[in-house]
Design a protein around this motif. Structure first.
Motif, PDB file in Angstrom:
ATOM      1  N   UNK A   1       0.852  -1.195   0.000  1.00 64.07           N
ATOM      2  CA  UNK A   1       0.000   0.000   0.000  1.00 64.07           C
ATOM      3  C   UNK A   1       0.886   1.242   0.000  1.00 64.07           C
ATOM      4  N   UNK A   2       2.048   1.115  -0.637  1.00 63.69           N
ATOM      5  CA  UNK A   2       3.039   2.191  -0.622  1.00 63.69           C
ATOM      6  C   UNK A   2       2.676   3.353  -1.528  1.00 63.69           C
ATOM      7  N   UNK A   3       1.724   3.162  -2.437  1.00 64.74           N
ATOM      8  CA  UNK A   3       1.395   4.191  -3.412  1.00 64.74           C
ATOM      9  C   UNK A   3       2.290   4.148  -4.630  1.00 64.74           C
ATOM     10  N   UNK A   4       3.548   3.760  -4.446  1.00 62.46           N
ATOM     11  CA  UNK A   4       4.531   3.720  -5.524  1.00 62.46           C
ATOM     12  C   UNK A   4       4.888   2.298  -5.941  1.00 62.46           C
ATOM     13  N   UNK A   5       4.139   1.312  -5.473  1.00 64.30           N
ATOM     14  CA  UNK A   5       4.415  -0.104  -5.772  1.00 64.30           C
ATOM     15  C   UNK A   5       5.837  -0.491  -5.378  1.00 64.30           C
TER      16      UNK A   5
ATOM     17  N   UNK B   1       2.093 -14.408  -2.935  1.00 64.30           N
ATOM     18  CA  UNK B   1       1.636 -14.039  -1.587  1.00 64.30           C
ATOM     19  C   UNK B   1       1.696 -12.532  -1.367  1.00 64.30           C
ATOM     20  N   UNK B   2       1.456 -11.787  -2.452  1.00 63.75           N
ATOM     21  CA  UNK B   2       1.444 -10.327  -2.411  1.00 63.75           C
ATOM     22  C   UNK B   2       0.121  -9.799  -2.948  1.00 63.75           C
ATOM     23  N   UNK B   3      -0.476  -8.883  -2.201  1.00 65.41           N
ATOM     24  CA  UNK B   3      -1.652  -8.133  -2.639  1.00 65.41           C
ATOM     25  C   UNK B   3      -1.265  -6.662  -2.721  1.00 65.41           C
ATOM     26  N   UNK B   4      -1.974  -5.915  -3.548  1.00 65.89           N
ATOM     27  CA  UNK B   4      -1.697  -4.492  -3.712  1.00 65.89           C
ATOM     28  C   UNK B   4      -2.977  -3.712  -3.468  1.00 65.89           C
ATOM     29  N   UNK B   5      -2.848  -2.552  -2.825  1.00 67.19           N
ATOM     30  CA  UNK B   5      -4.012  -1.713  -2.529  1.00 67.19           C
ATOM     31  C   UNK B   5      -3.653  -0.256  -2.770  1.00 67.19           C
TER      32      UNK B   5
END
Length: 461
Positions: free
Chosen positions: A161-165, A386-390
């Motif tokens: 959830x870093x905003x910058x991936x 095992x990675x999700x992005x938000x």
């Protein structure tokens, strides 16, 4: 007395980025019963909402006024209202959307920390992710740099959830950046607040000179509406001829009665993931703040006694890296109001592209019932299981990002990512292998609105 953290931490879920997406992901994950850790590089939470003064939140509703984002995001608004820190959803007097949601960022910083502790979430501030270890198709661990030295964190599930991936990029997951062709991103903006503004005088000037403001401004309703935002002063801006590639002034009122948040500076052609570019953007942005504030005080009615009161801790970033995920949301999906079987969030915010190189803003509104679906596949990167992005860095095109990047949409995808990670831990599976219908059921239990038939009233009932 507090103790130093160990140099190796183990947890179920680790979330990188303490902005609205990361906060809502952590709340959902913590409430699932999973052991959850939230990492944030600044000394407070809130992401762009507090670091860069992104204000107000827009929008929880469609153009017609139907609420399509609720869940944890609405719970935060309810608790802010209970503390007198937000009026809730109010009419947008700019006229770009139906509603906007003002809030007090200082109260938000503390409130979400309290909520995270209630959910059993551990938070580490002043912590910067700088390395990722990958084993096959999974992240095995990540490392953070802190005042206590470097700490390695192992987890079952990870959320970017870093905003910058940043986490996705470090793990080797494919990423995209900018528009097709030249790869330019939407401009950055250094936002600032001013106090001592006579908002009554501003409103009267708008009523008397409607042609100088945005064409969708509800001028006929202004006498009966609290002024929440202003877009225009075209004549004044043109006459000033400032060296800023924009064609109008934009500001929003509050949270103080004589206070505005100005969203007018524009830094173009620089990369928010490049440290040299980002440094230059910070310098240029602050120089533009002084220019714009001085212009407003000298030239705009209602600002004669105003003064610059605060500037963002860092420049606001609309667009940087985003993942190239299992599905890339397209502009056509947004404009047509497309439905997806694996919907995990909806949004009614239009496409809103601040030109990467020109002066203008390109807008396109959502058709149909005024909302579009965000599919679960947009949260799932390729190659890393095992990675999700938000939040801002989910899988979209450059054009579709211009709506999913807005805070309420990020809050909704954050809740979805946190819920999915919690289910993955519970079932000992990877996020891409779970039954989406179970995820949707859990999201609905958490108040999310996933279909045109669902309303906040039905949720509360």
């Amino acid at each position: 007395m507090s103790t130093q953290p160990p140099q190796l931490l183990e947890t179920d879920i680790v979330i990188c980025g303490g902005g609205p997406a990361g906060i809502n992901a952590a709340l959902a994950a913590g409430r699932s019963g999973a052991k959850t850790l939230l990492i944030e590089r600044y000394g407070f939470l809130g992401g762009m909402s507090t670091i860069a003064l992104v204000y107000p939140w827009m929008t929880f509703h469609t153009e017609s006024g139907k609420q399509v984002i609720a869940g944890i995001a609405q719970e935060i608004i309810d608790r802010m209202q209970a503390e007198g820190a937000s009026p809730g959803h109010v009419r947008d007097t700019v006229g770009f959307v139906n509603t906007i949601t003002p809030y007090d960022p200082e109260v938000y910083k503390i409130l979400v920390f309290d909520m995270l502790r209630e959910a059993g979430v551990t938070v580490l501030l002043h912590s910067f992710v700088d390395d990722v270890t990958v084993d096959g198709d999974q992240i095995a661990s990540l490392s953070i740099t802190t005042k206590s030295g470097r700490i390695t964190i192992r987890a079952k599930q990870f959320i970017d959830a870093s905003g910058d991936a940043d986490l996705a990029h470090l793990s080797g997951a494919p990423c995209l950046q900018g528009r097709d062709g030249d790869k330019l991103t939407q401009p950055m903006t250094m936002k600032f607040r001013m106090r001592g503004v006579d908002l009554g005088r501003v409103k009267q000037y708008m009523i008397d000179h409607p042609d100088e403001f945005y064409k969708k401004t509800p001028v006929d309703e202004l006498p009966h509406l609290p002024l929440s935002g202003v877009l225009g002063f075209y004549k004044h801006w043109k006459a000033a001829n400032l060296p800023i590639n924009r064609d109008q002034i934009l500001f929003f009122t509050g949270p103080g009665e004589d206070e505005v948040l100005v969203n007018t500076t524009r830094v173009q052609g620089l990369d928010g993931t490049n440290v040299a570019d980002l440094t230059e953007a910070e310098v240029l942005g602050r120089k533009q703040v002084r220019m714009v504030a001085d212009f407003m005080i000298r030239q705009l009615p209602g600002f004669e006694r105003a003064s610059l009161s605060s500037v963002g801790t860092q420049i606001g970033i609309r667009e940087s890296r985003r993942i190239d995920g299992q599905y890339v949301l397209q502009a056509e999906d947004v404009i047509s109001g497309r439905r997806f079987d694996d919907c995990i969030a909806r949004s009614g915010y239009p496409i809103d592209i601040h030109d990467p190189s020109g002066k203008g803003v390109t807008a396109a509104w959502v058709q149909g019932d005024g909302a579009y679906d965000i599919p679960y596949r947009c949260l799932l990167p390729k190659q890393i299981t095992n990675l999700l992005v938000a939040g801002r860095c989910i899988s979209t095109s450059h054009e579709a990002l211009a709506t999913t990047r807005l805070t309420p949409s990020c809050m909704a995808t954050g809740q979805a990512a946190g819920t999915a990670a919690g289910l993955a831990v519970k079932h000992h599976c990877q996020p891409g292998d779970m039954a989406v219908c179970e995820l949707q059921s859990e999201l609905r239990k958490g108040g999310a609105l996933l279909s045109s038939e669902e309303t906040v009233k039905q949720r509360q009932a």
